[in-house]
Design an enzyme around this catalytic site. Sequence first.
Site, PDB file in Angstrom:
ATOM      1  N   GLY A 190       0.812  -1.209   0.000  1.00 28.13           N
ATOM      2  CA  GLY A 190       0.000   0.000   0.000  1.00 28.13           C
ATOM      3  C   GLY A 190       0.841   1.253   0.000  1.00 28.13           C
ATOM      4  CB  SER A 199      -7.589   1.691  12.689  1.00 29.78           C
ATOM      5  OG  SER A 199      -8.617   2.620  12.963  1.00 29.78           O
ATOM      6  CB  ALA A 207     -10.063  -6.426   9.404  1.00 27.59           C
ATOM      7  CE  LYS A 208      -6.534  -1.551   9.481  1.00 34.83           C
ATOM      8  NZ  LYS A 208      -5.279  -1.863   8.743  1.00 34.83           N
ATOM      9  CG  ASP A 258      -4.104 -10.009  -4.279  1.00 36.07           C
ATOM     10  OD1 ASP A 258      -4.161  -9.304  -3.248  1.00 36.07           O
ATOM     11  OD2 ASP A 258      -4.859 -10.981  -4.489  1.00 36.07           O
ATOM     12  CE1 TYR A 283      -9.185  -0.051   7.821  1.00 38.19           C
ATOM     13  CE2 TYR A 283      -9.880   1.120   9.799  1.00 38.19           C
ATOM     14  CZ  TYR A 283      -8.936   0.864   8.826  1.00 38.19           C
ATOM     15  OH  TYR A 283      -7.732   1.537   8.858  1.00 38.19           O
ATOM     16  CB  ALA A 284     -13.967  -2.015  13.805  1.00 42.17           C
ATOM     17  N   GLY A 334       1.718   3.180  -2.419  1.00 42.31           N
ATOM     18  CA  GLY A 334       1.515   4.090  -3.535  1.00 42.31           C
ATOM     19  C   GLY A 334       0.831   5.390  -3.185  1.00 42.31           C
TER      20      GLY A 334
END
Length: 252
Positions: free
Chosen positions: A8, A138, A154-155, A60, A151-152, A10
Amino acid sequence: MRSHVVTGGGGGVGQAIVERLLAVGDAVVILDRPLDDDEPDDVPAVAEIKPGRELWMAGDATDPETCERAALLAETLAPLGGWVNCAAIFDDRFLHEDERTALGIIGVNLALATAGCAAAVSAFRAAGTGGSIVNVSSHQAQRPVPGALPYAVAKAALEGLTRAVAVDYGLDGIRCNAVALGSIVTPRFDEGQRPELDRVHALGRVGTPQEAAEVIAFLLGPASSLVTGAVIPVDGGRSILGIDPESHRPIS
């Protein structure tokens, strides 16, 4: 000189990490999705290419073989010393609306970290030199924002992964830490929300990608040689500030 892989890398925080590492003379392989005419306008171009020290690898980052190739590519530049798992996808979902899709998003975000950790661990062990892994988490791992469940979750899993990798591979000289970011001004940032977002940070402001990159660079370097399994808030105090209607600012 050491080399690093930044997934990530970029744009946003990832790009700031790349620029920070290049500034101290290290080499970097950026593993990110390809940039082409079909990409949205808010995806920036890669940072200025510095011949021999920065290479772009489109691919990927959830694919173990792709991550292994990134590690090998980095080693052609300099001994691999660090790996940063910064890539993530943002797609808000509610469980009652689409549980299968929510689970898939969780899986992809976690795979972005596990594939990177696995490739880094394998490379470090093969070289016998140890190394440092930094996972970008995060504040939502501890205090989820409504609607951002995939998202939460996964983090939160990523932070567990960080501690487990640190325990499993510490005797190999491999350190694994995470930074838990607050709101950061990236291409995704909504300037219209800045006043409200500033208010929920104890420092009274959101952060910059460069501020996050400084802490990540510290965790990659020898100055943090005794730090492993840690999750370091880089959030301007967002995770500790409890906004309450009855609260009062100190009187000057």
